[in-house]
Design a protein around this motif. Sequence first.
Motif, PDB file in Angstrom:
ATOM      1  N   VAL A  68      38.945 -64.791  36.330  1.00 31.50           N
ATOM      2  CA  VAL A  68      39.657 -64.460  37.567  1.00 31.50           C
ATOM      3  C   VAL A  68      39.996 -65.753  38.293  1.00 31.50           C
ATOM      4  N   GLU A  70      41.777 -67.399  41.865  1.00 30.29           N
ATOM      5  CA  GLU A  70      42.101 -67.096  43.250  1.00 30.29           C
ATOM      6  C   GLU A  70      43.425 -67.778  43.579  1.00 30.29           C
ATOM      7  N   SER A  71      44.364 -67.016  44.088  1.00 30.92           N
ATOM      8  CA  SER A  71      45.669 -67.559  44.434  1.00 30.92           C
ATOM      9  C   SER A  71      46.192 -66.871  45.688  1.00 30.92           C
ATOM     10  N   ARG A  74      44.289 -63.950  46.953  1.00 32.28           N
ATOM     11  CA  ARG A  74      44.145 -62.799  46.059  1.00 32.28           C
ATOM     12  C   ARG A  74      43.379 -63.202  44.810  1.00 32.28           C
ATOM     13  N   SER A  75      42.659 -62.258  44.244  1.00 37.93           N
ATOM     14  CA  SER A  75      41.991 -62.461  42.959  1.00 37.93           C
ATOM     15  C   SER A  75      42.897 -61.906  41.873  1.00 37.93           C
ATOM     16  N   GLU A  77      43.217 -61.365  37.705  1.00 37.79           N
ATOM     17  CA  GLU A  77      42.644 -61.405  36.366  1.00 37.79           C
ATOM     18  C   GLU A  77      43.712 -61.898  35.413  1.00 37.79           C
TER      19      GLU A  77
END
Length: 121
Positions: A68, A70-71, A74-75, A77
């Motif tokens: 996962v 983080e961007s 938001r997480s 997958e």
Amino acid sequence: MSRDDPIIDYIRELLAPLGAVNARRMFGGYGIYYDSVMIGLVADGTLFLKTDEETRPQFAAAGCRPFVIESRGRSIEISYWSAPEDAMDAAAAMTPWARLAYAAAMRKANAKPAPKPRKRS
């Protein structure tokens, strides 16, 4: 061999039955390549292998977890899942999982891009 990260040396040993495996530094971790195709990544000392719709259920059934990122709060997958714990113990246990990862990577590489929609005048 990597002079600065023993986990990469160990992963190369685990993947040795496939043939020559390379590791390249990327984003604070490593990309793992076989036959010039990225089949895995190493982040925070964990090996994640390439999956797709066909192989993901096998990884999930083995208790693996997705990688996962983080961007923008938001997480997300991505299509790499942790290797099964028991596969990290021996090359014989890792080989079938590595072959699944290679097959998934090849399907992705060989997939034809969707045609772009034509603009109507």
